[in-house]
Design a protein around this motif. Structure first.
Motif, PDB file in Angstrom:
ATOM      1  N   THR A   1       0.826  -1.212   0.000  1.00 11.63           N
ATOM      2  CA  THR A   1       0.000   0.000   0.000  1.00 11.63           C
ATOM      3  C   THR A   1       0.858   1.260   0.000  1.00 11.63           C
ATOM      4  O   THR A   1       0.461   2.287  -0.568  1.00 11.63           O
TER       5      THR A   1
ATOM      6  N   GLY B   1       1.475   2.266  -3.376  1.00 11.53           N
ATOM      7  CA  GLY B   1       0.303   2.630  -4.170  1.00 11.53           C
ATOM      8  C   GLY B   1      -0.644   1.494  -4.455  1.00 11.53           C
ATOM      9  O   GLY B   1      -1.632   1.672  -5.178  1.00 11.53           O
TER      10      GLY B   1
ATOM     11  N   GLU C   1      -5.703   1.941  -0.045  1.00 11.56           N
ATOM     12  CA  GLU C   1      -4.999   2.240  -1.287  1.00 11.56           C
ATOM     13  C   GLU C   1      -4.171   3.497  -1.057  1.00 11.56           C
ATOM     14  O   GLU C   1      -4.689   4.500  -0.556  1.00 11.56           O
ATOM     15  N   HIS C   2      -2.900   3.442  -1.415  1.00  8.34           N
ATOM     16  CA  HIS C   2      -2.004   4.572  -1.132  1.00  8.34           C
ATOM     17  C   HIS C   2      -2.084   4.950   0.347  1.00  8.34           C
ATOM     18  O   HIS C   2      -2.022   6.121   0.707  1.00  8.34           O
TER      19      HIS C   2
END
Length: 562
Positions: free
Chosen positions: A336, A339, A354-355
Protein backbone atom coordinates in the motif's frame (compact mmCIF):
# COMPACT_ATOMS: atom_id res chain seq x y z
CA UNK A 1 8.03 -47.79 -12.63
CA UNK A 2 4.44 -47.61 -13.84
CA UNK A 3 1.88 -45.38 -15.48
CA UNK A 4 -0.48 -43.80 -12.95
CA UNK A 5 -2.82 -42.16 -15.45
CA UNK A 6 -2.96 -40.90 -19.02
CA UNK A 7 -5.58 -38.33 -19.95
CA UNK A 8 -6.57 -35.28 -21.96
CA UNK A 9 -5.82 -31.75 -20.81
CA UNK A 10 -8.57 -29.50 -22.11
CA UNK A 11 -7.45 -26.11 -20.78
CA UNK A 12 -4.58 -24.23 -19.14
CA UNK A 13 -3.00 -26.56 -16.62
CA UNK A 14 0.00 -26.99 -14.37
CA UNK A 15 2.31 -27.91 -17.27
CA UNK A 16 1.19 -25.70 -20.16
CA UNK A 17 -1.51 -23.37 -21.45
CA UNK A 18 -2.75 -25.16 -24.60
CA UNK A 19 -4.81 -28.37 -24.58
CA UNK A 20 -3.01 -31.66 -25.04
CA UNK A 21 -2.29 -34.98 -23.39
CA UNK A 22 -0.51 -35.91 -20.17
CA UNK A 23 0.79 -39.15 -18.70
CA UNK A 24 1.76 -39.46 -15.03
CA UNK A 25 4.57 -41.88 -14.25
CA UNK A 26 5.41 -43.25 -10.81
CA UNK A 27 9.17 -43.77 -10.79
CA UNK A 28 12.45 -43.03 -9.07
CA UNK A 29 14.67 -40.06 -9.92
CA UNK A 30 17.06 -42.38 -11.76
CA UNK A 31 14.23 -43.90 -13.78
CA UNK A 32 12.88 -40.41 -14.51
CA UNK A 33 16.23 -39.36 -15.96
CA UNK A 34 16.17 -42.37 -18.27
CA UNK A 35 12.52 -42.03 -19.30
CA UNK A 36 12.58 -38.38 -20.36
CA UNK A 37 14.89 -38.59 -23.42
CA UNK A 38 13.34 -41.86 -24.52
CA UNK A 39 9.79 -40.47 -24.28
CA UNK A 40 10.81 -37.24 -26.02
CA UNK A 41 12.30 -39.08 -29.00
CA UNK A 42 9.32 -41.44 -29.32
CA UNK A 43 6.71 -38.67 -29.11
CA UNK A 44 8.54 -36.42 -31.59
CA UNK A 45 8.75 -39.26 -34.09
CA UNK A 46 5.06 -40.11 -33.83
CA UNK A 47 3.88 -36.49 -33.89
CA UNK A 48 5.98 -35.85 -36.98
CA UNK A 49 4.48 -38.80 -38.82
CA UNK A 50 0.98 -37.74 -37.77
CA UNK A 51 1.61 -34.24 -39.10
CA UNK A 52 1.11 -32.54 -35.72
CA UNK A 53 4.04 -30.25 -36.31
CA UNK A 54 3.01 -27.43 -33.97
CA UNK A 55 2.91 -29.56 -30.82
CA UNK A 56 5.15 -28.55 -27.92
CA UNK A 57 6.50 -30.97 -25.30
CA UNK A 58 6.92 -30.36 -21.58
CA UNK A 59 7.45 -32.26 -18.36
CA UNK A 60 7.08 -31.81 -14.62
CA UNK A 61 9.45 -33.56 -12.19
CA UNK A 62 7.54 -34.68 -9.11
CA UNK A 63 8.11 -36.18 -5.72
CA UNK A 64 8.06 -39.87 -6.65
CA UNK A 65 7.46 -39.49 -10.33
CA UNK A 66 7.20 -37.49 -13.51
CA UNK A 67 4.44 -35.94 -15.63
CA UNK A 68 4.96 -35.85 -19.40
CA UNK A 69 2.75 -33.79 -21.69
CA UNK A 70 2.48 -32.33 -25.16
CA UNK A 71 0.02 -29.99 -26.83
CA UNK A 72 -2.26 -31.23 -29.61
CA UNK A 73 -5.21 -30.07 -31.72
CA UNK A 74 -8.40 -29.98 -29.67
CA UNK A 75 -10.23 -32.38 -31.97
CA UNK A 76 -7.77 -35.30 -31.54
CA UNK A 77 -6.99 -35.39 -27.83
CA UNK A 78 -8.06 -39.01 -27.38
CA UNK A 79 -5.65 -39.99 -30.14
CA UNK A 80 -3.01 -37.80 -28.50
CA UNK A 81 -3.45 -39.74 -25.28
CA UNK A 82 -2.92 -42.97 -27.21
CA UNK A 83 0.37 -41.49 -28.45
CA UNK A 84 1.42 -40.78 -24.87
CA UNK A 85 0.57 -44.29 -23.73
CA UNK A 86 2.46 -45.80 -26.66
CA UNK A 87 5.51 -43.63 -25.98
CA UNK A 88 5.65 -44.85 -22.39
CA UNK A 89 5.37 -48.46 -23.58
CA UNK A 90 8.36 -47.75 -25.82
CA UNK A 91 10.29 -46.45 -22.80
CA UNK A 92 9.44 -49.54 -20.76
CA UNK A 93 10.59 -51.81 -23.57
CA UNK A 94 13.82 -49.92 -24.28
CA UNK A 95 14.82 -49.70 -20.63
CA UNK A 96 14.08 -53.40 -20.11
CA UNK A 97 15.81 -54.47 -23.34
CA UNK A 98 12.53 -55.97 -24.55
CA UNK A 99 11.07 -55.93 -28.09
CA UNK A 100 9.53 -52.58 -29.06
CA UNK A 101 5.86 -52.23 -30.00
CA UNK A 102 5.22 -52.51 -33.76
CA UNK A 103 5.64 -48.89 -34.85
CA UNK A 104 3.93 -49.05 -38.25
CA UNK A 105 0.90 -50.82 -36.83
CA UNK A 106 0.68 -48.38 -33.92
CA UNK A 107 0.98 -45.41 -36.28
CA UNK A 108 -1.79 -46.80 -38.47
CA UNK A 109 -4.05 -47.43 -35.47
CA UNK A 110 -3.54 -43.95 -34.02
CA UNK A 111 -3.94 -42.29 -37.41
CA UNK A 112 -7.22 -44.15 -37.88
CA UNK A 113 -8.42 -43.11 -34.42
CA UNK A 114 -7.44 -39.50 -35.11
CA UNK A 115 -9.28 -39.51 -38.44
CA UNK A 116 -12.42 -40.79 -36.73
CA UNK A 117 -12.13 -38.26 -33.91
CA UNK A 118 -11.18 -35.24 -36.01
CA UNK A 119 -13.58 -32.35 -36.49
CA UNK A 120 -12.48 -29.93 -39.20
CA UNK A 121 -15.48 -27.68 -38.55
CA UNK A 122 -14.41 -27.30 -34.91
CA UNK A 123 -10.88 -26.31 -35.89
CA UNK A 124 -12.20 -23.80 -38.42
CA UNK A 125 -14.50 -22.24 -35.82
CA UNK A 126 -11.69 -22.19 -33.27
CA UNK A 127 -9.37 -20.39 -35.71
CA UNK A 128 -12.00 -17.80 -36.60
CA UNK A 129 -12.90 -17.20 -32.95
CA UNK A 130 -9.25 -16.79 -32.00
CA UNK A 131 -8.69 -14.31 -34.81
CA UNK A 132 -11.67 -12.21 -33.67
CA UNK A 133 -10.94 -12.51 -29.94
CA UNK A 134 -14.15 -14.45 -29.30
CA UNK A 135 -14.30 -16.98 -26.47
CA UNK A 136 -14.89 -20.53 -27.68
CA UNK A 137 -15.74 -23.21 -25.12
CA UNK A 138 -15.86 -26.85 -26.14
CA UNK A 139 -16.40 -30.32 -24.78
CA UNK A 140 -17.19 -33.70 -26.30
CA UNK A 141 -20.80 -32.83 -27.06
CA UNK A 142 -21.12 -29.06 -27.35
CA UNK A 143 -19.28 -25.99 -28.57
CA UNK A 144 -20.19 -22.44 -27.62
CA UNK A 145 -19.21 -18.92 -28.60
CA UNK A 146 -19.29 -15.93 -26.25
CA UNK A 147 -20.43 -15.83 -22.65
CA UNK A 148 -23.59 -15.01 -20.74
CA UNK A 149 -26.26 -13.16 -22.66
CA UNK A 150 -24.52 -13.45 -26.03
CA UNK A 151 -23.48 -17.09 -25.64
CA UNK A 152 -24.67 -19.50 -28.29
CA UNK A 153 -24.18 -23.26 -28.08
CA UNK A 154 -24.00 -25.78 -30.93
CA UNK A 155 -23.79 -29.55 -31.15
CA UNK A 156 -20.15 -30.51 -31.64
CA UNK A 157 -20.87 -32.41 -34.86
CA UNK A 158 -23.29 -29.84 -36.26
CA UNK A 159 -21.19 -26.69 -36.26
CA UNK A 160 -21.89 -23.74 -38.55
CA UNK A 161 -19.28 -22.39 -40.93
CA UNK A 162 -17.55 -19.34 -39.42
CA UNK A 163 -18.54 -17.16 -42.38
CA UNK A 164 -22.21 -17.83 -41.63
CA UNK A 165 -21.91 -16.18 -38.21
CA UNK A 166 -21.58 -12.57 -37.15
CA UNK A 167 -18.73 -13.14 -34.70
CA UNK A 168 -18.88 -9.52 -33.61
CA UNK A 169 -22.01 -10.14 -31.53
CA UNK A 170 -20.29 -12.54 -29.14
CA UNK A 171 -18.92 -10.92 -25.99
CA UNK A 172 -17.58 -11.96 -22.59
CA UNK A 173 -18.80 -11.40 -19.05
CA UNK A 174 -16.45 -10.62 -16.15
CA UNK A 175 -14.89 -13.86 -14.92
CA UNK A 176 -13.38 -14.63 -11.51
CA UNK A 177 -11.59 -17.81 -10.45
CA UNK A 178 -11.52 -18.74 -6.76
CA UNK A 179 -9.08 -21.42 -5.62
CA UNK A 180 -7.02 -22.35 -2.58
CA UNK A 181 -7.00 -25.12 0.00
CA UNK A 182 -9.64 -23.76 2.37
CA UNK A 183 -12.23 -21.01 2.15
CA UNK A 184 -12.76 -21.06 -1.60
CA UNK A 185 -16.40 -22.18 -1.44
CA UNK A 186 -17.32 -19.60 1.20
CA UNK A 187 -15.41 -16.86 -0.64
CA UNK A 188 -17.19 -17.69 -3.89
CA UNK A 189 -20.58 -17.73 -2.16
CA UNK A 190 -19.89 -14.36 -0.55
CA UNK A 191 -18.86 -12.89 -3.90
CA UNK A 192 -22.06 -14.20 -5.45
CA UNK A 193 -24.17 -12.42 -2.83
CA UNK A 194 -22.21 -9.20 -3.25
CA UNK A 195 -22.79 -9.33 -7.00
CA UNK A 196 -26.52 -9.82 -6.44
CA UNK A 197 -26.54 -6.88 -4.02
CA UNK A 198 -25.04 -4.82 -6.84
CA UNK A 199 -27.93 -5.77 -9.13
CA UNK A 200 -26.12 -8.42 -11.17
CA UNK A 201 -27.11 -11.96 -12.06
CA UNK A 202 -23.98 -13.90 -11.12
CA UNK A 203 -23.31 -17.46 -12.12
CA UNK A 204 -21.56 -19.60 -9.52
CA UNK A 205 -19.95 -23.00 -10.04
CA UNK A 206 -18.77 -24.68 -6.85
CA UNK A 207 -18.21 -27.91 -4.98
CA UNK A 208 -21.86 -27.98 -3.92
CA UNK A 209 -23.89 -26.55 -6.77
CA UNK A 210 -24.31 -24.35 -9.81
CA UNK A 211 -26.34 -21.22 -9.14
CA UNK A 212 -27.57 -18.46 -11.42
CA UNK A 213 -28.72 -15.41 -9.51
CA UNK A 214 -30.57 -16.63 -6.44
CA UNK A 215 -31.55 -19.97 -8.04
CA UNK A 216 -29.63 -23.22 -7.63
CA UNK A 217 -29.93 -24.95 -10.99
CA UNK A 218 -27.91 -28.11 -10.31
CA UNK A 219 -26.42 -29.78 -7.25
CA UNK A 220 -23.19 -31.73 -7.01
CA UNK A 221 -19.49 -31.04 -7.30
CA UNK A 222 -19.19 -28.56 -10.17
CA UNK A 223 -15.79 -27.09 -9.24
CA UNK A 224 -14.12 -28.32 -12.43
CA UNK A 225 -14.16 -27.11 -16.03
CA UNK A 226 -17.60 -28.61 -16.70
CA UNK A 227 -19.14 -26.34 -14.07
CA UNK A 228 -17.30 -23.34 -15.47
CA UNK A 229 -18.65 -24.00 -18.96
CA UNK A 230 -22.19 -24.45 -17.65
CA UNK A 231 -22.07 -21.05 -15.95
CA UNK A 232 -20.42 -19.22 -18.83
CA UNK A 233 -22.95 -20.58 -21.32
CA UNK A 234 -26.00 -19.53 -19.30
CA UNK A 235 -27.71 -16.59 -20.99
CA UNK A 236 -28.81 -14.91 -17.74
CA UNK A 237 -25.29 -14.70 -16.29
CA UNK A 238 -23.56 -11.31 -16.34
CA UNK A 239 -20.75 -12.13 -13.87
CA UNK A 240 -19.13 -15.56 -13.52
CA UNK A 241 -17.64 -16.73 -10.22
CA UNK A 242 -15.90 -20.05 -10.74
CA UNK A 243 -14.68 -22.09 -7.79
CA UNK A 244 -11.70 -24.01 -9.08
CA UNK A 245 -10.57 -27.08 -7.15
CA UNK A 246 -7.31 -29.00 -7.20
CA UNK A 247 -8.80 -32.10 -8.81
CA UNK A 248 -10.16 -30.33 -11.86
CA UNK A 249 -6.96 -28.36 -12.33
CA UNK A 250 -4.89 -31.54 -12.25
CA UNK A 251 -7.14 -33.71 -14.36
CA UNK A 252 -8.26 -31.28 -17.07
CA UNK A 253 -7.07 -27.73 -16.44
CA UNK A 254 -9.14 -24.55 -16.41
CA UNK A 255 -12.55 -24.36 -18.03
CA UNK A 256 -11.75 -21.05 -19.72
CA UNK A 257 -8.35 -19.62 -20.56
CA UNK A 258 -8.81 -16.05 -19.32
CA UNK A 259 -10.24 -14.26 -16.30
CA UNK A 260 -10.52 -10.75 -14.96
CA UNK A 261 -9.79 -11.77 -11.37
CA UNK A 262 -8.31 -14.83 -9.70
CA UNK A 263 -8.27 -15.43 -5.94
CA UNK A 264 -5.99 -17.86 -4.10
CA UNK A 265 -7.19 -18.07 -0.51
CA UNK A 266 -4.32 -20.09 1.00
CA UNK A 267 -2.07 -23.11 0.53
CA UNK A 268 -2.30 -25.73 3.27
CA UNK A 269 -2.08 -29.48 3.75
CA UNK A 270 -4.87 -31.30 1.94
CA UNK A 271 -4.74 -34.28 -0.41
CA UNK A 272 -0.99 -34.41 0.14
CA UNK A 273 0.20 -37.83 -0.94
CA UNK A 274 -1.93 -37.85 -4.08
CA UNK A 275 0.17 -38.07 -7.24
CA UNK A 276 1.10 -34.59 -8.40
CA UNK A 277 0.40 -32.96 -5.02
CA UNK A 278 2.60 -34.81 -2.57
CA UNK A 279 3.93 -31.69 -0.88
CA UNK A 280 2.96 -28.05 -0.46
CA UNK A 281 5.20 -26.85 -3.30
CA UNK A 282 3.47 -29.17 -5.76
CA UNK A 283 0.08 -28.09 -4.43
CA UNK A 284 1.05 -24.44 -4.83
CA UNK A 285 2.04 -25.05 -8.46
CA UNK A 286 -1.41 -26.48 -9.14
CA UNK A 287 -3.31 -23.61 -7.52
CA UNK A 288 -1.03 -21.03 -9.17
CA UNK A 289 -2.36 -22.02 -12.61
CA UNK A 290 -5.22 -19.52 -12.17
CA UNK A 291 -2.71 -16.66 -12.08
CA UNK A 292 -1.68 -17.39 -15.67
CA UNK A 293 -5.27 -16.92 -16.84
CA UNK A 294 -5.60 -13.38 -15.45
CA UNK A 295 -5.76 -10.80 -18.21
CA UNK A 296 -3.03 -8.16 -18.31
CA UNK A 297 -5.68 -5.67 -17.16
CA UNK A 298 -6.91 -8.02 -14.43
CA UNK A 299 -6.11 -8.60 -10.77
CA UNK A 300 -4.68 -11.48 -8.77
CA UNK A 301 -6.01 -11.52 -5.19
CA UNK A 302 -3.72 -13.19 -2.65
CA UNK A 303 -3.60 -13.89 1.08
CA UNK A 304 -0.79 -11.85 2.63
CA UNK A 305 -0.89 -14.07 5.73
CA UNK A 306 0.21 -17.09 3.67
CA UNK A 307 4.01 -17.27 3.45
CA UNK A 308 4.01 -19.55 0.41
CA UNK A 309 1.82 -17.13 -1.55
CA UNK A 310 3.89 -14.12 -0.49
CA UNK A 311 7.04 -15.83 -1.74
CA UNK A 312 5.44 -17.05 -4.98
CA UNK A 313 4.05 -13.58 -5.73
CA UNK A 314 7.58 -12.32 -6.28
CA UNK A 315 7.47 -14.17 -9.62
CA UNK A 316 4.24 -12.45 -10.72
CA UNK A 317 4.39 -9.35 -12.91
CA UNK A 318 0.70 -8.42 -12.93
CA UNK A 319 -1.51 -6.42 -10.57
CA UNK A 320 -2.01 -7.89 -7.10
CA UNK A 321 -4.52 -7.03 -4.39
CA UNK A 322 -3.60 -8.46 -1.00
CA UNK A 323 -5.89 -9.31 1.90
CA UNK A 324 -4.90 -9.91 5.51
CA UNK A 325 -6.32 -10.34 8.99
CA UNK A 326 -3.37 -8.28 10.26
CA UNK A 327 -3.41 -4.58 9.44
CA UNK A 328 0.31 -4.47 10.31
CA UNK A 329 1.18 -7.25 7.86
CA UNK A 330 4.55 -6.35 6.34
CA UNK A 331 3.55 -7.34 2.80
CA UNK A 332 0.41 -5.20 3.02
CA UNK A 333 2.27 -2.20 4.40
CA UNK A 334 4.91 -2.29 1.65
CA UNK A 335 2.28 -2.85 -1.03
CA UNK A 336 0.00 0.00 0.00
CA UNK A 337 2.93 2.34 0.58
CA UNK A 338 3.84 1.75 -3.07
CA UNK A 339 0.30 2.63 -4.17
CA UNK A 340 -1.22 -0.84 -4.16
CA UNK A 341 -4.59 -2.00 -2.86
CA UNK A 342 -5.21 -4.23 0.14
CA UNK A 343 -8.19 -5.37 2.19
CA UNK A 344 -7.50 -5.77 5.89
CA UNK A 345 -9.11 -6.30 9.26
CA UNK A 346 -8.49 -3.36 11.59
CA UNK A 347 -9.89 -4.44 14.92
CA UNK A 348 -13.51 -5.25 14.09
CA UNK A 349 -13.48 -3.14 10.91
CA UNK A 350 -13.02 -4.46 7.38
CA UNK A 351 -11.24 -1.83 5.33
CA UNK A 352 -9.91 -1.13 1.86
CA UNK A 353 -6.52 0.57 1.76
CA UNK A 354 -5.00 2.24 -1.29
CA UNK A 355 -2.00 4.57 -1.13
CA UNK A 356 -2.41 4.12 2.65
CA UNK A 357 -5.82 5.82 2.45
CA UNK A 358 -8.42 3.79 4.37
CA UNK A 359 -12.05 3.24 3.40
CA UNK A 360 -14.21 1.36 5.88
CA UNK A 361 -16.51 -1.36 4.53
CA UNK A 362 -18.33 -2.78 7.55
CA UNK A 363 -17.69 -4.41 10.92
CA UNK A 364 -16.94 -8.10 11.09
CA UNK A 365 -19.73 -8.64 13.62
CA UNK A 366 -22.22 -7.33 11.05
CA UNK A 367 -21.42 -10.32 8.82
CA UNK A 368 -23.55 -13.24 10.09
CA UNK A 369 -21.17 -16.04 9.11
CA UNK A 370 -18.35 -14.58 11.23
CA UNK A 371 -20.32 -15.41 14.41
CA UNK A 372 -19.76 -11.98 15.85
CA UNK A 373 -16.17 -11.95 14.66
CA UNK A 374 -15.25 -15.22 16.41
CA UNK A 375 -14.86 -17.07 13.09
CA UNK A 376 -11.67 -15.33 12.03
CA UNK A 377 -11.27 -17.55 8.98
CA UNK A 378 -14.61 -16.28 7.68
CA UNK A 379 -13.47 -12.71 8.28
CA UNK A 380 -10.57 -13.61 5.99
CA UNK A 381 -12.96 -15.10 3.44
CA UNK A 382 -15.03 -11.90 3.57
CA UNK A 383 -11.90 -9.85 2.86
CA UNK A 384 -11.04 -12.11 -0.09
CA UNK A 385 -14.56 -11.78 -1.51
CA UNK A 386 -14.48 -8.01 -1.02
CA UNK A 387 -11.16 -7.78 -2.86
CA UNK A 388 -12.52 -9.93 -5.69
CA UNK A 389 -15.62 -7.80 -6.12
CA UNK A 390 -13.66 -4.56 -5.83
CA UNK A 391 -11.43 -5.76 -8.66
CA UNK A 392 -14.58 -6.35 -10.73
CA UNK A 393 -15.60 -2.74 -10.15
CA UNK A 394 -18.36 -3.24 -7.57
CA UNK A 395 -18.81 -0.47 -5.01
CA UNK A 396 -17.89 -0.74 -1.34
CA UNK A 397 -21.52 -0.05 -0.42
CA UNK A 398 -22.62 -3.09 -2.44
CA UNK A 399 -19.81 -5.13 -0.94
CA UNK A 400 -20.96 -4.22 2.57
CA UNK A 401 -24.60 -4.95 1.76
CA UNK A 402 -23.72 -8.31 0.25
CA UNK A 403 -21.55 -9.38 3.18
CA UNK A 404 -24.19 -8.39 5.72
CA UNK A 405 -26.82 -10.39 3.84
CA UNK A 406 -25.14 -13.81 3.84
CA UNK A 407 -26.71 -15.97 6.54
CA UNK A 408 -25.55 -19.45 7.49
CA UNK A 409 -28.42 -20.86 5.42
CA UNK A 410 -26.64 -19.43 2.37
CA UNK A 411 -23.39 -21.10 3.45
CA UNK A 412 -24.41 -24.61 4.55
CA UNK A 413 -21.78 -26.85 6.09
CA UNK A 414 -19.38 -24.01 6.78
CA UNK A 415 -19.23 -22.90 10.42
CA UNK A 416 -22.98 -23.13 11.05
CA UNK A 417 -24.38 -22.66 14.56
CA UNK A 418 -27.72 -24.14 15.61
CA UNK A 419 -29.30 -23.07 18.89
CA UNK A 420 -31.28 -25.93 20.40
CA UNK A 421 -33.41 -25.68 23.56
CA UNK A 422 -30.60 -27.06 25.75
CA UNK A 423 -27.34 -26.34 23.89
CA UNK A 424 -25.69 -24.91 20.81
CA UNK A 425 -24.21 -26.99 17.99
CA UNK A 426 -21.36 -25.81 15.76
CA UNK A 427 -21.32 -27.74 12.47
CA UNK A 428 -18.59 -27.67 9.87
CA UNK A 429 -17.30 -29.61 6.88
CA UNK A 430 -13.65 -29.12 8.00
CA UNK A 431 -11.58 -32.11 6.92
CA UNK A 432 -7.92 -31.06 6.77
CA UNK A 433 -5.54 -29.79 9.49
CA UNK A 434 -5.73 -26.12 8.48
CA UNK A 435 -9.54 -26.07 8.38
CA UNK A 436 -9.88 -28.08 11.58
CA UNK A 437 -7.60 -25.72 13.46
CA UNK A 438 -9.70 -22.78 12.27
CA UNK A 439 -12.82 -24.55 13.54
CA UNK A 440 -11.21 -25.35 16.88
CA UNK A 441 -10.27 -21.67 17.22
CA UNK A 442 -13.92 -20.74 16.69
CA UNK A 443 -15.09 -23.32 19.22
CA UNK A 444 -12.62 -22.00 21.77
CA UNK A 445 -13.80 -18.41 21.20
CA UNK A 446 -17.50 -19.21 21.64
CA UNK A 447 -18.67 -19.12 25.28
CA UNK A 448 -19.67 -22.51 26.65
CA UNK A 449 -19.97 -24.31 29.97
CA UNK A 450 -18.64 -27.52 28.40
CA UNK A 451 -17.43 -28.45 24.92
CA UNK A 452 -18.28 -31.80 23.36
CA UNK A 453 -16.64 -32.81 20.09
CA UNK A 454 -18.09 -35.35 17.63
CA UNK A 455 -15.76 -36.04 14.74
CA UNK A 456 -13.91 -38.57 12.61
CA UNK A 457 -10.98 -38.58 10.27
CA UNK A 458 -10.38 -39.97 6.79
CA UNK A 459 -7.99 -42.89 6.59
CA UNK A 460 -5.67 -41.27 4.05
CA UNK A 461 -4.14 -39.04 6.74
CA UNK A 462 -0.87 -40.27 8.21
CA UNK A 463 -0.80 -41.71 11.72
CA UNK A 464 1.03 -38.62 12.92
CA UNK A 465 -1.49 -36.24 11.31
CA UNK A 466 -4.39 -38.06 12.96
CA UNK A 467 -2.68 -37.94 16.35
CA UNK A 468 -1.85 -34.24 15.95
CA UNK A 469 -5.44 -33.39 15.05
CA UNK A 470 -6.72 -35.19 18.13
CA UNK A 471 -4.19 -33.36 20.31
CA UNK A 472 -5.14 -29.99 18.79
CA UNK A 473 -8.79 -30.70 19.48
CA UNK A 474 -8.19 -31.64 23.11
CA UNK A 475 -6.17 -28.46 23.63
CA UNK A 476 -9.25 -26.22 23.27
CA UNK A 477 -10.66 -27.59 26.52
CA UNK A 478 -12.94 -30.47 25.60
CA UNK A 479 -15.00 -32.32 28.16
CA UNK A 480 -15.99 -35.24 25.95
CA UNK A 481 -15.04 -36.65 22.54
CA UNK A 482 -17.21 -38.87 20.35
CA UNK A 483 -15.41 -40.46 17.41
CA UNK A 484 -17.27 -41.43 14.23
CA UNK A 485 -15.92 -44.37 12.23
CA UNK A 486 -16.39 -42.79 8.75
CA UNK A 487 -16.39 -46.14 6.95
CA UNK A 488 -16.92 -44.35 3.63
CA UNK A 489 -13.60 -42.55 4.09
CA UNK A 490 -11.55 -45.50 5.44
CA UNK A 491 -9.33 -45.41 2.34
CA UNK A 492 -7.45 -48.58 3.11
CA UNK A 493 -7.57 -48.43 6.91
CA UNK A 494 -8.94 -51.34 8.92
CA UNK A 495 -12.19 -50.76 10.87
CA UNK A 496 -11.39 -49.10 14.18
CA UNK A 497 -7.83 -48.20 13.19
CA UNK A 498 -8.41 -44.44 12.98
CA UNK A 499 -10.39 -44.51 16.23
CA UNK A 500 -7.49 -46.28 17.95
CA UNK A 501 -5.04 -43.58 16.85
CA UNK A 502 -7.38 -40.80 18.00
CA UNK A 503 -8.02 -42.49 21.35
CA UNK A 504 -4.30 -43.07 21.97
CA UNK A 505 -3.58 -39.41 21.30
CA UNK A 506 -6.42 -38.18 23.51
CA UNK A 507 -5.31 -40.39 26.39
CA UNK A 508 -1.76 -39.14 25.96
CA UNK A 509 -3.04 -35.55 26.19
CA UNK A 510 -4.81 -36.26 29.48
CA UNK A 511 -8.29 -37.47 28.54
CA UNK A 512 -9.83 -40.22 30.65
CA UNK A 513 -11.22 -43.37 29.01
CA UNK A 514 -14.73 -42.43 30.11
CA UNK A 515 -14.47 -39.17 28.15
CA UNK A 516 -14.14 -40.98 24.81
CA UNK A 517 -16.90 -42.76 22.87
CA UNK A 518 -17.02 -44.45 19.47
CA UNK A 519 -19.89 -44.86 16.98
CA UNK A 520 -20.06 -46.10 13.43
CA UNK A 521 -22.21 -43.30 11.99
CA UNK A 522 -22.00 -39.53 12.29
CA UNK A 523 -25.71 -39.36 13.01
CA UNK A 524 -25.20 -41.76 15.93
CA UNK A 525 -22.36 -39.57 17.21
CA UNK A 526 -24.60 -36.50 16.99
CA UNK A 527 -27.39 -38.25 18.90
CA UNK A 528 -24.92 -39.25 21.61
CA UNK A 529 -23.52 -35.72 21.84
CA UNK A 530 -26.97 -34.14 22.11
CA UNK A 531 -28.00 -36.65 24.76
CA UNK A 532 -24.93 -35.77 26.81
CA UNK A 533 -25.20 -31.98 26.38
CA UNK A 534 -26.87 -29.81 28.99
CA UNK A 535 -27.70 -26.11 29.25
CA UNK A 536 -25.03 -23.77 27.85
CA UNK A 537 -22.91 -26.60 26.41
CA UNK A 538 -21.39 -26.38 22.94
CA UNK A 539 -21.43 -29.43 20.68
CA UNK A 540 -18.85 -29.30 17.88
CA UNK A 541 -19.98 -31.55 15.04
CA UNK A 542 -17.77 -32.33 12.06
CA UNK A 543 -20.10 -33.50 9.31
CA UNK A 544 -18.62 -35.28 6.30
CA UNK A 545 -20.39 -38.47 5.25
CA UNK A 546 -23.85 -37.53 6.56
CA UNK A 547 -23.77 -33.75 6.38
CA UNK A 548 -27.23 -33.31 4.84
CA UNK A 549 -28.94 -35.56 7.39
CA UNK A 550 -27.19 -33.78 10.26
CA UNK A 551 -28.19 -30.33 9.03
CA UNK A 552 -31.81 -31.42 8.61
CA UNK A 553 -31.90 -32.89 12.12
CA UNK A 554 -30.47 -29.75 13.69
CA UNK A 555 -32.63 -27.39 11.66
CA UNK A 556 -35.73 -29.26 12.82
CA UNK A 557 -34.69 -28.94 16.48
CA UNK A 558 -33.44 -25.36 16.26
CA UNK A 559 -35.32 -22.82 18.35
CA UNK A 560 -35.28 -20.52 15.31
CA UNK A 561 -37.72 -22.88 13.58
CA UNK A 562 -40.15 -23.21 16.48
Amino acid sequence: MESVDARRLTGPNVLMDPPGSIIDISCSKQESDAILPCWTAAVRRMLGDLGWTTSSLCYRPLNGGLSLAFSAPIDVLYAATAVNEWAFDVCLAELAGAPLPDYEQTLADIRSAADEESNAALLALQAAATQRGVTLLWDDDRVSLGMGGTSRTFEARELPAPESLDLGVFTDVPVAFVTGTNGKTTTARLARHIAMAAGHTPGLSSTDWIAVGDEIIDRGDWSGPGGARAVLRHNKVDIAILETARGGLLRRGLGVDHADVAVITNIAEDHLGDFGSRNLDELLDIKWVVSRAVRTSGTLVLNADDKLLVEKAQQYDGRITWFSLDEKNETVEKHTAAGGIAFVAQGHDLARIEHRAKQSICRDDEIPITLGGAARHNVGNALAAAALCDALGLSLDCIATGLRGVSQDANPGRCNVYTLPHCRVLVDFAHNPHALQALFDVAEALPAKRRILAFGQAGDRTDEQIRELAASAWAIGLDHVIVSELEKYARGREPGEVYRLIKESLLHEGAQPGQIEHYMLETESLDAALARATDDDLVIMLALAEADAIRKTLAAQSVANR
